[in-house]
Design an enzyme around this catalytic site. Structure first.
Site, PDB file in Angstrom:
ATOM      1  N   MET A  44      53.698 146.441  80.793  1.00 21.41           N
ATOM      2  CA  MET A  44      53.759 145.203  81.594  1.00 21.41           C
ATOM      3  C   MET A  44      52.468 144.388  81.449  1.00 21.41           C
ATOM      4  O   MET A  44      51.945 143.865  82.432  1.00 21.41           O
ATOM      5  CB  MET A  44      53.976 145.554  83.092  1.00 21.41           C
ATOM      6  CG  MET A  44      55.298 146.223  83.336  1.00 21.41           C
ATOM      7  SD  MET A  44      55.451 146.902  84.997  1.00 21.41           S
ATOM      8  CE  MET A  44      54.643 148.473  84.852  1.00 21.41           C
ATOM      9  N   ASP A  96      69.015 148.812  85.144  1.00 20.56           N
ATOM     10  CA  ASP A  96      67.892 147.874  85.109  1.00 20.56           C
ATOM     11  C   ASP A  96      68.018 146.872  83.968  1.00 20.56           C
ATOM     12  O   ASP A  96      68.795 147.065  83.054  1.00 20.56           O
ATOM     13  CB  ASP A  96      66.597 148.659  84.854  1.00 20.56           C
ATOM     14  CG  ASP A  96      66.032 149.199  86.148  1.00 20.56           C
ATOM     15  OD1 ASP A  96      66.431 148.704  87.190  1.00 20.56           O
ATOM     16  OD2 ASP A  96      65.187 150.103  86.072  1.00 20.56           O
ATOM     17  N   LYS A 135      65.191 143.458  87.432  1.00 23.19           N
ATOM     18  CA  LYS A 135      64.362 142.318  87.822  1.00 23.19           C
ATOM     19  C   LYS A 135      64.129 141.431  86.610  1.00 23.19           C
ATOM     20  O   LYS A 135      63.740 141.902  85.564  1.00 23.19           O
ATOM     21  CB  LYS A 135      63.014 142.800  88.368  1.00 23.19           C
ATOM     22  CG  LYS A 135      63.169 143.607  89.610  1.00 23.19           C
ATOM     23  CD  LYS A 135      61.893 144.327  89.950  1.00 23.19           C
ATOM     24  CE  LYS A 135      62.167 145.420  90.952  1.00 23.19           C
ATOM     25  NZ  LYS A 135      62.711 146.636  90.363  1.00 23.19           N
ATOM     26  N   GLY A 176      60.395 147.075  71.148  1.00 23.80           N
ATOM     27  CA  GLY A 176      60.274 148.265  70.308  1.00 23.80           C
ATOM     28  C   GLY A 176      61.550 149.086  70.247  1.00 23.80           C
ATOM     29  O   GLY A 176      62.306 149.149  71.208  1.00 23.80           O
ATOM     30  N   PRO A 212      63.792 153.556  75.266  1.00 18.87           N
ATOM     31  CA  PRO A 212      63.268 152.192  75.154  1.00 18.87           C
ATOM     32  C   PRO A 212      64.244 151.166  74.568  1.00 18.87           C
ATOM     33  O   PRO A 212      63.925 149.987  74.558  1.00 18.87           O
ATOM     34  CB  PRO A 212      62.067 152.366  74.227  1.00 18.87           C
ATOM     35  CG  PRO A 212      62.335 153.609  73.455  1.00 18.87           C
ATOM     36  CD  PRO A 212      63.236 154.472  74.272  1.00 18.87           C
ATOM     37  N   VAL A 255      74.443 183.970  50.843  1.00 16.31           N
ATOM     38  CA  VAL A 255      75.753 183.721  51.462  1.00 16.31           C
ATOM     39  C   VAL A 255      76.252 185.000  52.138  1.00 16.31           C
ATOM     40  O   VAL A 255      76.755 184.984  53.266  1.00 16.31           O
ATOM     41  CB  VAL A 255      76.765 183.239  50.400  1.00 16.31           C
ATOM     42  CG1 VAL A 255      78.098 182.937  51.046  1.00 16.31           C
ATOM     43  CG2 VAL A 255      76.238 182.011  49.681  1.00 16.31           C
TER      44      VAL A 255
HETATM   45  N1  SAH Z   1      59.953 153.403  82.530  1.00 16.00           N
HETATM   46  C1  SAH Z   1      59.684 152.594  81.385  1.00 16.00           C
HETATM   47  C2  SAH Z   1      58.634 151.546  81.654  1.00 16.00           C
HETATM   48  C3  SAH Z   1      59.064 150.502  82.624  1.00 16.00           C
HETATM   49  S1  SAH Z   1      57.834 149.306  82.905  1.00 16.00           S
HETATM   50  C4  SAH Z   1      59.257 153.481  80.220  1.00 16.00           C
HETATM   51  O1  SAH Z   1      59.019 154.670  80.412  1.00 16.00           O
HETATM   52  O2  SAH Z   1      59.228 152.987  79.108  1.00 16.00           O
HETATM   53  C5  SAH Z   1      58.369 148.016  81.858  1.00 16.00           C
HETATM   54  C6  SAH Z   1      57.462 147.879  80.683  1.00 16.00           C
HETATM   55  O3  SAH Z   1      57.717 148.857  79.724  1.00 16.00           O
HETATM   56  C7  SAH Z   1      57.619 146.578  79.929  1.00 16.00           C
HETATM   57  O4  SAH Z   1      56.931 145.522  80.548  1.00 16.00           O
HETATM   58  C8  SAH Z   1      57.004 146.912  78.595  1.00 16.00           C
HETATM   59  O5  SAH Z   1      55.613 146.901  78.662  1.00 16.00           O
HETATM   60  C9  SAH Z   1      57.432 148.349  78.426  1.00 16.00           C
HETATM   61  N2  SAH Z   1      58.635 148.498  77.595  1.00 16.00           N
HETATM   62  C10 SAH Z   1      59.800 149.031  77.969  1.00 16.00           C
HETATM   63  N3  SAH Z   1      60.668 149.047  76.929  1.00 16.00           N
HETATM   64  C11 SAH Z   1      60.025 148.488  75.891  1.00 16.00           C
HETATM   65  C12 SAH Z   1      60.373 148.194  74.549  1.00 16.00           C
HETATM   66  N4  SAH Z   1      61.594 148.498  74.072  1.00 16.00           N
HETATM   67  N5  SAH Z   1      59.466 147.610  73.749  1.00 16.00           N
HETATM   68  C13 SAH Z   1      58.246 147.315  74.201  1.00 16.00           C
HETATM   69  N6  SAH Z   1      57.856 147.551  75.464  1.00 16.00           N
HETATM   70  C14 SAH Z   1      58.721 148.132  76.308  1.00 16.00           C
END
Ligand code: SAH
Length: 465
Positions: free
Chosen positions: A385, A250, A272, A414, A227, A23
């Site tokens: 994707m 997005d 999209k 995820g 994510p 301390v």
């Molecule tokens: N820029 C993003 C990816 C965009 S492309 C990144 O860096 O994560 C979109 C794809 O990312 C989805 O089709 C899926 O395959 C993946 N993705 C994004 N978030 C996700 C999540 N929470 N869980 C699982 N896959 C995820």
């Protein structure tokens, strides 16, 4: 108010610390940082204190029992940090008799001042106290402030000091000067300093002074939102989110994250999704430019990382052509987010020495990939994707020589409360998942590392909320 908060100037002032434990070491460190000339009186000197005193020559150690005469009149401040309460009391009494400021660690009744919790962004320093009510509460509050105040805040203060007299010379009216500084510190120039671009910030400020330009011209923040779990945002992302005038977001940006954007910011959905109205990439590029040219701070918020399958490169190229200032903030990509929350290390000394990120999007019902590169041993493949083309992907990998028993994981949504991990092999998983209701977005991980998921099953994804 039980205590008056003040900031003491201890530069070159003599201070005494009685005690040589951990301390005491912390207190010595603080006094040293504040420029004090520190003397330590203690029977035993702990290792950390020995190291500290060796590093900084100016601290004097007197390894001996404490004596009354150790409290000399010319001390400005005394700290007692020993485990001997009687000794602490004696130090406190002796110091108070001589009207020297005294602090006895963990004994407010023996103190004439108490130490606050400190957030140090020198020269900006925040001191906070609960008046001794709960040091833990003070520490918790400090943690919150630590995350709110960027680490480079001190640089911003130094930048402001450097320009203070120059700005005064150019803008003589105090009110106009205040508005100018508010715009500089909260706008693009302030952001440049926080991003470590002091030279650019200096140029912009000089320019604004000479041309009487508004220093708060628009810019674009290209920010990765991670994510899904809002806790995975970076401090920088959050800061820019809270100062944006408008946001273009997005489909992958979750409502919880959107909720953290400044309330007043206009929100435009540009994502999209099947059957949803969405904008073409060119339209998004144009929107960014138009609004930034109007002087707005435009937040372009993207799922994951903007430079990993995020078309961030295209947007930035457009901004460069149009000479719009921008900042890019990385985000945790789905690969690292899903891997960590799914308990699947992407690389591992025994199973994978490389990791490859691919897109599994079908083009005219086909997958055009470098199959030879993909079937290499000791490699993890992360597929973005890839849900629609998943059966074809597995079939092609087997055709090109990958064993049909290779482990595969499919991670749905995820890092969110809805995360689900499906595991199997190249041969079994495609037929298994058609039976399940799979919710987008999903990420596919292929490789030996997936086997480790079973060992890490103790991890409960539902606790991710
Ligand atoms: N820029 C993003 C990816 C965009 S492309 C990144 O860096 O994560 C979109 C794809 O990312 C989805 O089709 C899926 O395959 C993946 N993705 C994004 N978030 C996700 C999540 N929470 N869980 C699982 N896959 C995820």
């Amino acid at each position: 108010m039980k205590y008056l908060p003040i900031f003491l100037n201890l530069q070159g002032k003599k201070c005494l610390v009685v005690g040589g434990g951990v301390v005491a070491t912390r207190k010595v460190g603080l006094l040293y940082q504040a420029g004090a000339i520190v003397t330590i009186v203690a029977l035993e000197i702990c290792e950390q204190l020995q190291i500290l005193t060796k590093e900084v020559g100016s601290i004097q150690i007197q390894q001996k029992p404490f004596q009354k005469s150790d409290i000399q009149e010319d001390y400005h401040l005394v700290i007692a940090a020993t485990s001997d309460q009687d000794l602490n009391k004696q130090v406190s009494r002796l110091a108070q008799v001589r009207h020297i400021l005294v602090n006895v660690v963990d004994s407010p009744q023996l103190c004439t001042f108490i130490f606050p919790a400190i957030v140090d962004r020198s020269p900006v320093v925040i001191a906070l106290s609960t008046g001794g009510a709960s040091p833990t509460l003070a520490r918790l509050l400090r943690t919150k402030l630590e995350s709110l105040i960027p680490h480079r805040y001190g640089r911003l203060a130094r930048f402001a000091v450097y320009y203070r007299s120059k700005v005064k010379l150019y803008i003589t009216d105090p009110k106009a000067r205040r508005i100018f500084w508010e715009k500089v510190l909260q706008g693009k120039i302030g952001e440049q300093v926080l991003a470590g671009q002091e030279q650019e910030a200096s140029n912009a400020l000089d320019q604004a002074l000479i041309t009487h330009q508004d220093p708060s011209q628009g810019e674009v923040y290209l920010v990765g939102a991670g994510p899904g779990d809002p806790d995975l945002l970076t401090f920088r992302a959050l800061r820019l989110m809270q100062q944006a005038d408008m946001v273009l977001y997005d489909r992958l940006v979750s409502p919880e994250i959107l909720n953290l954007v400044r309330r007043e910011a206009e929100q435009i959905y540009v994502g999209k999704k099947r059957n949803w109205h969405s904008l073409r990439q060119e339209e998004i590029n144009d929107l960014l430019v138009t609004h930034a040219k109007e002087g707005k701070r435009v937040l372009r918020l993207k799922g994951g990382d903007p430079f990993i399958f995020g078309r961030g490169g295209e947007e930035i190229a457009h901004l460069v052509t149009e000479q719009i200032p921008f900042q890019i903030v990385p985000g945790i990509s789905a690969a690292s987010g899903c891997a960590c929350y799914g308990g699947i290390p992407l690389t591992h000394r025994d199973y994978a020495h490389s990791c490859i990120f691919i897109t599994g999007q079908l083009k005219d019902g086909k997958l055009d990939l470098n199959w030879q590169a993909l079937v290499q041993p000791q490699q993890t493949i992360v597929v973005y994707m890839g849900l629609t083309g998943f059966p074809l992907l597995c079939q092609k990998l087997i055709e090109h020589g990958m064993v049909a028993t290779m482990s595969v994981a499919l991670i749905q949504q995820g890092t969110t409360v809805n995360q689900k991990v499906f595991t199997g092999t190249l041969a079994t998983l495609p037929s298994l998942i058609t039976k399940e209701e799979i919710q987008a977005p999903t990420l596919i991980i292929i490789g030996e590392v997936v086997k480790l998921h079973d060992q890490f099953l103790w991890f409960n994804p539902s606790s991710l909320a």
